[in-house]
Structure formats: C-alpha cells, structure tokens
Design an enzyme around this catalytic site. Sequence first.
Site, PDB file in Angstrom:
ATOM      1  N   SER A  10      48.716  14.787  48.232  1.00 48.51           N
ATOM      2  CA  SER A  10      49.143  13.483  48.583  1.00 48.51           C
ATOM      3  C   SER A  10      50.825  13.734  48.469  1.00 48.51           C
ATOM      4  O   SER A  10      51.553  12.201  47.442  1.00 48.51           O
ATOM      5  CB  SER A  10      48.644  11.982  47.785  1.00 48.51           C
ATOM      6  OG  SER A  10      48.978  11.595  47.797  1.00 48.51           O
ATOM      7  N   SER A  11      51.768  14.566  48.804  1.00 54.76           N
ATOM      8  CA  SER A  11      52.581  14.721  49.496  1.00 54.76           C
ATOM      9  C   SER A  11      53.460  13.710  50.235  1.00 54.76           C
ATOM     10  O   SER A  11      53.824  13.351  50.047  1.00 54.76           O
ATOM     11  CB  SER A  11      53.439  16.074  50.193  1.00 54.76           C
ATOM     12  OG  SER A  11      51.614  16.501  50.997  1.00 54.76           O
ATOM     13  N   ASP A  20      37.425   6.360  47.741  1.00 57.17           N
ATOM     14  CA  ASP A  20      38.356   5.265  48.134  1.00 57.17           C
ATOM     15  C   ASP A  20      37.810   4.248  48.931  1.00 57.17           C
ATOM     16  O   ASP A  20      38.477   3.143  49.016  1.00 57.17           O
ATOM     17  CB  ASP A  20      40.140   4.997  47.382  1.00 57.17           C
ATOM     18  CG  ASP A  20      40.604   6.621  48.872  1.00 57.17           C
ATOM     19  OD1 ASP A  20      39.499   7.128  49.380  1.00 57.17           O
ATOM     20  OD2 ASP A  20      41.445   6.497  48.906  1.00 57.17           O
ATOM     21  N   ASP A  47      46.137   7.728  46.413  1.00 57.10           N
ATOM     22  CA  ASP A  47      47.134   8.074  46.494  1.00 57.10           C
ATOM     23  C   ASP A  47      48.132   7.496  46.572  1.00 57.10           C
ATOM     24  O   ASP A  47      49.392   7.973  45.443  1.00 57.10           O
ATOM     25  CB  ASP A  47      47.012   8.929  47.502  1.00 57.10           C
ATOM     26  CG  ASP A  47      45.395   9.772  48.283  1.00 57.10           C
ATOM     27  OD1 ASP A  47      45.588   9.849  47.549  1.00 57.10           O
ATOM     28  OD2 ASP A  47      46.197  10.197  48.847  1.00 57.10           O
ATOM     29  N   GLY A  67      50.402  18.838  52.301  1.00 60.27           N
ATOM     30  CA  GLY A  67      49.291  19.115  52.804  1.00 60.27           C
ATOM     31  C   GLY A  67      48.285  20.101  51.981  1.00 60.27           C
ATOM     32  O   GLY A  67      47.812  21.114  52.630  1.00 60.27           O
ATOM     33  N   TYR A  82      38.971  14.103  59.083  1.00 62.44           N
ATOM     34  CA  TYR A  82      38.795  12.862  57.651  1.00 62.44           C
ATOM     35  C   TYR A  82      38.484  11.638  58.278  1.00 62.44           C
ATOM     36  O   TYR A  82      37.775  10.770  58.221  1.00 62.44           O
ATOM     37  CB  TYR A  82      41.045  12.592  57.556  1.00 62.44           C
ATOM     38  CG  TYR A  82      40.585  11.519  55.949  1.00 62.44           C
ATOM     39  CD1 TYR A  82      40.152  12.462  55.326  1.00 62.44           C
ATOM     40  CD2 TYR A  82      41.219   9.908  56.586  1.00 62.44           C
ATOM     41  CE1 TYR A  82      40.751  11.110  53.327  1.00 62.44           C
ATOM     42  CE2 TYR A  82      40.758   9.575  55.345  1.00 62.44           C
ATOM     43  CZ  TYR A  82      41.207  10.187  54.392  1.00 62.44           C
ATOM     44  OH  TYR A  82      41.184   9.503  52.860  1.00 62.44           O
ATOM     45  N   HIS A 111      36.249  11.213  48.241  1.00 60.82           N
ATOM     46  CA  HIS A 111      36.958   9.748  49.000  1.00 60.82           C
ATOM     47  C   HIS A 111      35.667   8.774  49.136  1.00 60.82           C
ATOM     48  O   HIS A 111      35.115   7.974  50.029  1.00 60.82           O
ATOM     49  CB  HIS A 111      35.524  10.807  50.235  1.00 60.82           C
ATOM     50  CG  HIS A 111      36.863  11.878  51.185  1.00 60.82           C
ATOM     51  ND1 HIS A 111      36.812  12.138  52.529  1.00 60.82           N
ATOM     52  CD2 HIS A 111      36.972  13.168  50.606  1.00 60.82           C
ATOM     53  CE1 HIS A 111      37.616  13.205  52.124  1.00 60.82           C
ATOM     54  NE2 HIS A 111      37.444  13.496  51.099  1.00 60.82           N
TER      55      HIS A 111
HETATM   56  C1  GLA Z   1      43.621  12.144  51.524  1.00 63.62           C
HETATM   57  C2  GLA Z   1      43.611  10.727  51.331  1.00 63.62           C
HETATM   58  C3  GLA Z   1      42.824   9.411  49.988  1.00 63.62           C
HETATM   59  C4  GLA Z   1      41.043   9.656  49.767  1.00 63.62           C
HETATM   60  C5  GLA Z   1      41.527  11.107  49.227  1.00 63.62           C
HETATM   61  C6  GLA Z   1      40.090  11.985  49.627  1.00 63.62           C
HETATM   62  O1  GLA Z   1      44.331  12.093  49.916  1.00 63.62           O
HETATM   63  O2  GLA Z   1      44.790   9.775  51.868  1.00 63.62           O
HETATM   64  O3  GLA Z   1      42.559   8.388  50.477  1.00 63.62           O
HETATM   65  O4  GLA Z   1      40.274   9.622  50.787  1.00 63.62           O
HETATM   66  O5  GLA Z   1      41.847  11.789  50.811  1.00 63.62           O
HETATM   67  O6  GLA Z   1      39.171  11.268  48.039  1.00 63.62           O
END
Ligand code: GLA
Length: 383
Positions: free
Chosen positions: A117-118, A28, A163, A113, A213, A26
Amino acid sequence: MDSIMAQTLNEIVVDSPGRINLIGGHTDYNNGYVLPAAIDRKIAFRLKKNGSAQMCHIQSKGYGTPLRLNLQKVEKSSVEWENYLLGVIAGIQKLGHSLEGFDCEIESDLPIGSGLSSSAALECGLASGLNALFELGLSKLEIITLSRRAEHEFVGTKCGIMDQFSSVYGKSDHFIFLDCSNLHHTYVPASMGPYELLLLNTNISHQLSDGQYNSRQDECFEAVAQIQKQHPRITSLRDVDLDLLSSCKALLTDIQYQRALFIVQENQRVVDAAEALKSKDIEQLGSLLYACHEGLRDLYDISCPELNFLVDYAKEQNYVAGARMVGGGFGGCTIHLVHGDHMESYIKEISEAYKREFGIDLGAFPVRTSNGTTLRKLSDAAL
Ligand code: GLA
C-alpha cells in the site's frame, strides 16, 4: 479532537506508513472484515510553504522527474504516481479548502507496487501534511475518504478503504480488526510469541489499475445483484452466508460463485484469526493464512507462480506458522509468520530457492507493526 495534526508550522515532516493485512483479502470493498496493521516501512514527506500563491513543486527520490503544478489547474496526469498526489490536492480543493504554493520532498523505504500500500501511504501522507501545513482542520476520516476518492477518480483503482484506514489509524504492536461496513474497529495486540512477521517481495510488480482488481470487484457486485433477485435484503456479500450462497448457486455464473464463495469464507476466517490472535493460538492463525492463500489462488484467481512458490516453500518448514500473498494480487509480497530463531536462515534459504526457480532476486524484510500517520518534530526530521 480528531484532527491528525493541529500544529501551526511553516515546514513540517510527516511519516506515512505502508500496511500489511494479516488476513481479509478483498473483503474491504465487500463490506467485510479485515485485520491489517501499519508497518515500520514508510513514505516521509517534508513540506513547506514557498511563498507563491499557486505554484507547487513535488520532488520524490524514487520517481525521477519532479512534479510541478499550478493549484488553479489540477488535472489528471499521464504519469501514474503523480495522480495519487494530484487526486489528493483536487480532493482537498473540492471540499472548499484553499491551498497556497508549497514545496514537498518525498522519500520512501516502502517498496512500490508490492502489495504494501505505497499508494495509500502517498495519498494519506500528502493529505495529512497539507492538513497540518495549512491548518485545514480535516478529521482522520476526511483524510481517509478523500485519499480513497483520489485513487478512484484520478488513478482509476476502485480500492476499498482498508489501506487508507490502516495507514492513518495504525497502532504500534497491534492489528486493527476493522469492520468495513461501518468502520467500527478494535485493536488486537500483535503478540505472537516467538513468531515474527516477514515480508517477501517477489519483485513482480503489479498494476492494480490495469483492470483485474476492478473486474474482481465487478464480479462480486454482479453476484450480489443476482442474489438480490431472490433475497432483496442482501446488499453486499457481507450479508451472505454459506447456506444462502449455495441456495443461490444456480443464479450465478461459475466465476461469480467462486468469487462470492471466497469472500464469504474469508470473512469468517478474519473473525477466526482475530480470535486466534487474542488467544495466542499461532498455529491456528497460520493455518487460516494458508487457507486464505489457497482461496485467493483457486477461487479468486489473483495469485501468480512466484507468490505460490513462496507460500508452498513456507509450508514445508515447521518453523513457519503460516504464509499468504498480500495486497491486490498478481505479484507483490507474501507475508510469513516465522519463528524468530530461524528468521535469518529462512531468508537465506528461501531467497536462494527463489533465485534458482525464477532467476529473480527476492526482497526480504522483517517488519513490525507501527503507528499510523505521524507528524515528526522538526528537530528529529532528518529526511
Ligand atoms: C488493495 C486495495 C485494498 C484491498 C486489497 C486487497 O490493496 O487497495 O482496498 O482491496 O487490495 O485486500
């Protein structure tokens, strides 16, 4: 030339990888540091022009009903996965590029999910594929930016840039040390001696767009707004250190303080982890992963019992150097640094323990770092 794929073809195949983030949870969207890598789990796209001016047909093995769309009317859908793709197509059109009808087949070995990062793989893969098929001349950064925007505008998750960046810029056998404030990045060799990367999937599926989120992000931004009242030069938590944060504690709610504290500590952990990796100090790297997990659990409050169980189990084994939850939170995967000699027995034992505890099958897959989005030669393109 920065264009990912400059080949002229009527039919192409693109591999778009998922990612792991070794550390930097978190950070980024707070302009901080991250240490991700693309992985050898991917979504593959086979795209071809279909001769129509505007009709497109997208078929995905994992998602059931195909998506049919008219390029003249690209709008949000009530089906979530379609929005990742529709957002990309709308984003390309918004940049002034015109597309023609195409057919697309999608196949994936990336769990959906699960914090791998699909979503970015889906966005960046389609964007890169259309870029190649229609010779749009988009740069890597344009692909990353429009993919991220698709997620913000069509899906509703205000994700950071990590991602999409990792999926496109990944490099085999390396992690990417990325400064999200300016996208400056360097590659750090992923040499961890006998330790290998293992992902364990809780099979608790998260829904990033359900609001949690975005609300964590809002809390961080609210903390910055409060701190700014005393320190106008501060524009993100990246500019905050522990002393400054503690001097501003009275300005913040408890929740804002906890979120900010986690981010400030986490940025330092990413810097330390990159150094530990460079000097092959895997014990130190592993303890940073555990500390990251504790922060995500206790200060950022985005873990869940299943994730905590897996990380606690890891701590009991002396052949596991470190572990933490990855991704947006509330489910998905944990990453473990496991001594290769114990990989098989570890997977067996932790899977049995998890099943006993929660009655759920654990997904387990060792992963390797991989290259980012790649155009496959058609001769090797068996989907
Ligand atoms: C998800 C978001 C990213 C990042 C992560 C947590 O994957 O898409 O941008 O914030 O959560 O690190």
